[in-house]
Design a protein around this motif. Structure first.
Motif, PDB file in Angstrom:
ATOM      1  N   PRO A 186      24.261   9.940  58.132  1.00 53.10           N
ATOM      2  CA  PRO A 186      24.627  10.154  56.732  1.00 53.10           C
ATOM      3  C   PRO A 186      25.233   8.879  56.143  1.00 53.10           C
ATOM      4  O   PRO A 186      25.822   8.070  56.860  1.00 53.10           O
ATOM      5  CB  PRO A 186      25.684  11.267  56.795  1.00 53.10           C
ATOM      6  CG  PRO A 186      25.584  11.846  58.168  1.00 53.10           C
ATOM      7  CD  PRO A 186      25.065  10.749  59.048  1.00 53.10           C
ATOM      8  N   GLY A 187      25.086   8.746  54.836  1.00 56.76           N
ATOM      9  CA  GLY A 187      25.694   7.612  54.151  1.00 56.76           C
ATOM     10  C   GLY A 187      27.178   7.854  53.926  1.00 56.76           C
ATOM     11  O   GLY A 187      27.603   8.978  53.669  1.00 56.76           O
ATOM     12  N   ILE A 188      27.946   6.775  54.057  1.00 54.52           N
ATOM     13  CA  ILE A 188      29.362   6.867  53.703  1.00 54.52           C
ATOM     14  C   ILE A 188      29.710   5.611  52.914  1.00 54.52           C
ATOM     15  O   ILE A 188      29.289   4.508  53.276  1.00 54.52           O
ATOM     16  CB  ILE A 188      30.263   7.031  54.955  1.00 54.52           C
ATOM     17  CG1 ILE A 188      31.722   7.140  54.530  1.00 54.52           C
ATOM     18  CG2 ILE A 188      30.059   5.910  55.954  1.00 54.52           C
ATOM     19  CD1 ILE A 188      32.650   7.549  55.673  1.00 54.52           C
ATOM     20  N   VAL A 189      30.403   5.793  51.797  1.00 51.80           N
ATOM     21  CA  VAL A 189      30.791   4.668  50.954  1.00 51.80           C
ATOM     22  C   VAL A 189      32.286   4.483  51.121  1.00 51.80           C
ATOM     23  O   VAL A 189      33.078   5.121  50.439  1.00 51.80           O
ATOM     24  CB  VAL A 189      30.443   4.939  49.476  1.00 51.80           C
ATOM     25  CG1 VAL A 189      30.779   3.724  48.616  1.00 51.80           C
ATOM     26  CG2 VAL A 189      28.971   5.303  49.330  1.00 51.80           C
ATOM     27  N   PRO A 190      32.688   3.643  52.075  1.00 52.00           N
ATOM     28  CA  PRO A 190      34.123   3.486  52.284  1.00 52.00           C
ATOM     29  C   PRO A 190      34.712   2.551  51.238  1.00 52.00           C
ATOM     30  O   PRO A 190      34.145   1.494  50.944  1.00 52.00           O
ATOM     31  CB  PRO A 190      34.211   2.870  53.683  1.00 52.00           C
ATOM     32  CG  PRO A 190      32.922   2.151  53.876  1.00 52.00           C
ATOM     33  CD  PRO A 190      31.899   2.801  52.990  1.00 52.00           C
ATOM     34  N   VAL A 191      35.813   2.964  50.646  1.00 56.40           N
ATOM     35  CA  VAL A 191      36.594   2.073  49.776  1.00 56.40           C
ATOM     36  C   VAL A 191      37.919   1.920  50.519  1.00 56.40           C
ATOM     37  O   VAL A 191      38.717   2.856  50.585  1.00 56.40           O
ATOM     38  CB  VAL A 191      36.790   2.692  48.374  1.00 56.40           C
ATOM     39  CG1 VAL A 191      37.610   1.758  47.492  1.00 56.40           C
ATOM     40  CG2 VAL A 191      35.440   2.997  47.732  1.00 56.40           C
ATOM     41  N   PHE A 209      34.503   7.501  50.019  1.00 52.76           N
ATOM     42  CA  PHE A 209      35.727   7.852  50.707  1.00 52.76           C
ATOM     43  C   PHE A 209      36.711   6.700  50.555  1.00 52.76           C
ATOM     44  O   PHE A 209      36.535   5.640  51.146  1.00 52.76           O
ATOM     45  CB  PHE A 209      35.417   8.118  52.184  1.00 52.76           C
ATOM     46  CG  PHE A 209      36.540   8.797  52.885  1.00 52.76           C
ATOM     47  CD1 PHE A 209      36.545  10.173  53.043  1.00 52.76           C
ATOM     48  CD2 PHE A 209      37.624   8.061  53.351  1.00 52.76           C
ATOM     49  CE1 PHE A 209      37.604  10.806  53.665  1.00 52.76           C
ATOM     50  CE2 PHE A 209      38.689   8.695  53.974  1.00 52.76           C
ATOM     51  CZ  PHE A 209      38.669  10.070  54.127  1.00 52.76           C
ATOM     52  N   ALA A 210      37.731   6.908  49.720  1.00 53.10           N
ATOM     53  CA  ALA A 210      38.746   5.881  49.535  1.00 53.10           C
ATOM     54  C   ALA A 210      39.918   6.195  50.458  1.00 53.10           C
ATOM     55  O   ALA A 210      40.456   7.300  50.432  1.00 53.10           O
ATOM     56  CB  ALA A 210      39.208   5.850  48.076  1.00 53.10           C
ATOM     57  N   GLY A 211      40.279   5.221  51.299  1.00 47.70           N
ATOM     58  CA  GLY A 211      41.389   5.491  52.204  1.00 47.70           C
ATOM     59  C   GLY A 211      41.715   4.301  53.077  1.00 47.70           C
ATOM     60  O   GLY A 211      41.166   3.210  52.902  1.00 47.70           O
ATOM     61  N   THR A 212      42.590   4.538  54.022  1.00 48.71           N
ATOM     62  CA  THR A 212      42.980   3.489  54.961  1.00 48.71           C
ATOM     63  C   THR A 212      41.969   3.448  56.110  1.00 48.71           C
ATOM     64  O   THR A 212      41.225   4.412  56.318  1.00 48.71           O
ATOM     65  CB  THR A 212      44.369   3.789  55.563  1.00 48.71           C
ATOM     66  OG1 THR A 212      44.275   5.021  56.306  1.00 48.71           O
ATOM     67  CG2 THR A 212      45.425   3.939  54.473  1.00 48.71           C
ATOM     68  N   PRO A 213      41.954   2.374  56.882  1.00 46.96           N
ATOM     69  CA  PRO A 213      41.062   2.330  58.055  1.00 46.96           C
ATOM     70  C   PRO A 213      41.260   3.538  58.966  1.00 46.96           C
ATOM     71  O   PRO A 213      40.278   4.096  59.466  1.00 46.96           O
ATOM     72  CB  PRO A 213      41.464   1.019  58.738  1.00 46.96           C
ATOM     73  CG  PRO A 213      41.949   0.152  57.619  1.00 46.96           C
ATOM     74  CD  PRO A 213      42.637   1.076  56.662  1.00 46.96           C
ATOM     75  N   GLU A 214      42.499   3.966  59.157  1.00 48.30           N
ATOM     76  CA  GLU A 214      42.759   5.113  60.038  1.00 48.30           C
ATOM     77  C   GLU A 214      42.089   6.364  59.481  1.00 48.30           C
ATOM     78  O   GLU A 214      41.487   7.146  60.222  1.00 48.30           O
ATOM     79  CB  GLU A 214      44.271   5.377  60.168  1.00 48.30           C
ATOM     80  CG  GLU A 214      45.022   4.348  61.000  1.00 48.30           C
ATOM     81  CD  GLU A 214      45.215   3.014  60.273  1.00 48.30           C
ATOM     82  OE1 GLU A 214      45.037   2.956  59.031  1.00 48.30           O
ATOM     83  OE2 GLU A 214      45.500   2.006  60.959  1.00 48.30           O
ATOM     84  N   GLN A 215      42.228   6.560  58.162  1.00 45.63           N
ATOM     85  CA  GLN A 215      41.632   7.759  57.564  1.00 45.63           C
ATOM     86  C   GLN A 215      40.103   7.726  57.693  1.00 45.63           C
ATOM     87  O   GLN A 215      39.464   8.738  57.972  1.00 45.63           O
ATOM     88  CB  GLN A 215      42.033   7.866  56.089  1.00 45.63           C
ATOM     89  CG  GLN A 215      43.512   8.206  55.905  1.00 45.63           C
ATOM     90  CD  GLN A 215      43.954   8.118  54.449  1.00 45.63           C
ATOM     91  OE1 GLN A 215      43.533   7.214  53.726  1.00 45.63           O
ATOM     92  NE2 GLN A 215      44.798   9.048  54.030  1.00 45.63           N
ATOM     93  N   ILE A 216      39.538   6.533  57.488  1.00 44.18           N
ATOM     94  CA  ILE A 216      38.074   6.433  57.562  1.00 44.18           C
ATOM     95  C   ILE A 216      37.594   6.643  58.999  1.00 44.18           C
ATOM     96  O   ILE A 216      36.638   7.387  59.251  1.00 44.18           O
ATOM     97  CB  ILE A 216      37.616   5.090  56.960  1.00 44.18           C
ATOM     98  CG1 ILE A 216      37.836   5.162  55.435  1.00 44.18           C
ATOM     99  CG2 ILE A 216      36.149   4.804  57.276  1.00 44.18           C
ATOM    100  CD1 ILE A 216      37.739   3.839  54.716  1.00 44.18           C
TER     101      ILE A 216
END
Ligand SMILES: Cc1cc2nc3c(=O)[nH]c(=O)nc-3n(C[C@H](O)[C@H](O)[C@H](O)COP(=O)(O)O)c2cc1C
Ligand SMILES: Cc1cc2nc3c(=O)[nH]c(=O)nc-3n(C[C@H](O)[C@H](O)[C@H](O)COP(=O)(O)O)c2cc1C
Lengths: 459, 459
Positions: B268-273, B365-372
């Motif tokens: 699946p695609g994930i757009v990390p911010v 998904f906007a978050g910290t590295p840990e959250q991602i």
């Protein structure tokens, strides 16, 4: 006015242009898949300040797989890999107008031109083999005239696609939020006998405007096409007289088509076999010819002449009853050249194979650097050439010898550049960058897309 | 047995996947033509030990030229340029089965695989826009079912072309004078409803046997196609539940088609911010959304939904009377996803545009590295994903942040490799190299080439 300078293109091919080059003791027979090898060749060409490197191509196996390295990488992809490790040398790929779509091909060349900073060239060919036709749903080779008519429309569409973005279309206005100005990106709405293409291209106008357009067919139709569209012409010529006649003819046709004949560069092929002495050069030439297996070469010759190999006994001359060029739908000019060479010099099939083994019809010249430089100067000043398509019999050594020993002599004679003065392929050949159209918006309503008028069915 | 490891693909696109990324203060709006820029991104991906990088593609302008960098380089050519400056990372190009010829495309992928030493992948798409159809002589988008039928035949032909040279065909026997063994290079003589292709290919079997086959359509036909042909699937999924259902469905279809479901990797695609704090991540996300010009985005949304933009007032919900997926001939699954997202969350057009601006339907998904990293692990272990298609909102910074801050967390959790254990793309994804056919020569006479049964007319 600056002195007239000659142009040099290096025609690259696996272990070299001699069909047996891969069999030499030092040869690696698998370089045909090695992008790093071709990159080293391009850097050698660049060290010699050559205008360009070039790959031939056809969408089918050319020749016999037993005979020589017949597995070849697709040239636009291979040249893209070579682009990033070179800075100046031009990169010319062959692609067929008979077996490509204008949209996809125009875009690949635009991409190569962007990637290389304006060094892309397209050798436009119509592809003369039945084998290729049969890879694209056809049972027969399309007629010679049809292929050239299609090619003319193809090139017209490609040019208009490259022009579908004005040079100033993409402005990247971050604060205003306008990446490109919509009025500067225009559909082409082409509708012709062979193609219907709406456009615009999805790749912006390339650095050179259009890639350099090269052509390599020498039949009547081929010359007419070249006179109208080509900026450089590769041609196989065996004698100075033939080359002079060809040169005068295409320049005259170009002028008749309203073009400046100086903007059509004629580059005959030359297959230099270089030795530090004449004797050394001849020894290499003979070693190569000894490595030809006559059965393979005869099968290939039979294919070109469209004959059963049985009809070509090795120690007899060519059959007397061969068809005339106008009955040939394949590669007309190459056919005529081979038959003429055999007849003029009264060669047996075996002897003919030896002559073709080096250059497949191009002029093989075994000699010292001085002799080769003198021949080049002679052809260049005698109205036979604007430059040469250098086809080393053996690679990489033949290109290295040419760059290290022939180029300095050409420079000393004032015939060849001593540094690159431009960065684009067009600049190297002294050809102008085509201006973008800046055509005003169409008046009136946009013409509706009409029914298919011919050519290709839906897919 | 070794632990199950996740797979990571970096989906590269100009300044990033957010449509306004090119407007950020640090952005260079012209990186879209810069092969060196993309090469740096590929090297960053390689530093992070990612499986592959990937480019989307369509033979037409995607979106509005004012809105974002819409001039794009052709991916096989661009990836060839990137291949020589990288050593491990896989190189996946999108190419359409509707607007290419099997012979030419199979050969370009074989060439890219040779050039990269076995790192080529093909994202097989059928192309869902009318704009593309009109660049290839058509007035209408071919029907969805037809596109997938054509795609199935296309892939079958491509596989057989790659197999037309046995792995041991080219022997380079210099002393015997046999470059390749003729019996190991075989015509395919394909004749089907859409294509007739004689073969063999003129490029030897690539290092991977076949390039990795990827697929990215999620409609009914798309899933069936993927279950039969794809080894990796890119998909847009907004919720864990949807992703789990999709995952289970394609694995089941794969098993039903007789395949090992483990050899179909769902990404699946994930757009990390990414921000070092949640607050920082949200601030970047909001800055990006402020830079969207709603008129441009609305025009693009209207195009996807095939509506007049006038029917999409910014502060109203989507019109109630939109057609159902089975009436759509374009990109079915993306259509459904967008309409469902708007309805489920009761979004206005303006809000919907904000949600799509980041990922055009992929999960932002906007978050910290840990959250991602935690989300990735959750989806990976909960039967929703075998890995992810990482689509940084902003490039290069988003990929650098992912590689430097998320990858180490995934490694610490034992989810991701700590070194490359193979050199080919298939090895990275844990997929086998398809054996060559070694089919015995056809018994009996060769089937004659028969008349065209459909599809494409002569050219
Ligand atoms: C140096 C040179 C390179 C050529 N390379 C190709 C090539 O790569 N592919 C091709 O189909 N024809 C190539 N040709 C053209 C053919 O040899 C042949 O001339 C052409 O297919 C048919 O043109 P004609 O019938 O007008 O002579 C080349 C010609 C020359 C002189
Ligand atoms: C990550 C991802 C990338 C895609 N890239 C492309 C692409 O580059 N070109 C294209 O025509 N379709 C691409 N698609 C597929 C379309 O979005 C769409 O799903 C497809 O054209 C039609 O498939 P469907 O009708 O089966 O859903 C991509 C899909 C995904 C999930």
């Amino acid at each position: 006015m600056t002195a007239r300078r000659l142009h040099l293109n290096a025609f690259l091919m696996s272990n070299g242009h001699h069909e047996a080059a891969w069999r030499l003791p030092g040869a690696d027979p698998f370089v045909n898949h090695d992008a790093a090898y071709f990159t080293r060749l391009a850097r050698t060409a660049e060290r010699g300040l050559l205008d360009s490197v070039f790959f031939a191509d056809s969408p089918s196996i050319m020749g016999e797989v037993a005979q020589r390295p017949t597995s070849v990488l697709e040239p636009t992809v291979l040249l893209a890999a070579m682009a990033t490790a070179t800075t100046h040398v031009g990169l010319i790929a062959t692609a067929s107008t008979t077996y490509n779509d204008p949209y996809n091909l125009a875009r690949r060349f635009a991409s190569l031109d962007h990637i290389s900073g304006g060094r892309a060239g397209w050798n436009i060919v119509t592809t003369a083999t039945l084998d290729a036709a049969r890879n694209f749903g056809l049972d027969e080779l399309p007629a010679h005239r049809d292929r050239y008519e299609r090619a003319a429309e193809f090139v017209d569409v490609a040019r208009r696609l490259w022009d579908s973005w004005r040079d100033d279309a993409a402005i990247g206005d971050k604060s205003g939020g306008t990446w490109a100005v919509p009025e500067r990106v225009r559909a082409i709405e082409h509708s012709g006998p062979y193609y219907r293409v709406h456009g615009p291209l999805n790749t912006a106008r390339p650095p050179q405007g259009h890639p350099l357009l090269v052509q390599a067919g020498s039949s009547e139709h081929g010359r007419d096409f070249a006179a109208r569209h080509a900026e450089a012409i590769f041609t196989a010529q065996q004698t100075l007289a033939d080359a002079q006649a060809f040169y005068a003819d295409v320049k005259r046709r170009g002028a008749a088509a309203g073009r400046d004949p100086e903007q059509i560069k004629v580059l005959p092929g030359i297959v230099p076999v270089i030795g530090s002495t004449e004797r050394e050069a001849r020894a290499l030439d003979e070693e190569l010819d000894r490595l030809i297996l006559p059965e393979h070469a005869r099968a290939q010759l039979a294919g070109t002449l469209r004959l059963d190999p049985e009809r070509l006994p090795l120690d007899a001359p060519l059959p007397a009853d061969l068809p005339a060029e106008d009955e040939i739908e394949g590669a007309k000019s190459r056919y005529t050249l081979i038959v003429k060479l055999a007849r003029d010099e009264n060669l047996t099939v075996r002897q003919l194979i030896g002559r073709l083994g080096g250059g497949r019809g191009h002029r093989t010249f075994a000699g010292t650097p001085e002799q080769i430089a003198a021949t080049i100067e002679h052809w260049f000043t005698a109205g036979a050439a604007d430059g040469f398509n250098v086809m080393p019999a053996v690679l990489p050594s033949g290109l290295e010898a040419f760059v290290d020993h022939v180029v300095p002599l050409l420079q000393a004679r004032g015939l060849f550049r001593t540094e690159y003065t431009g960065t684009t392929l067009r600049e190297h050949y002294g050809l102008p960058r085509p201006p973008d159209g800046r055509t005003p918006p169409l008046a009136g309503p946009v013409r509706p897309v009409t029914a298919l008028t011919g050519g290709k069915a839906g897919r």
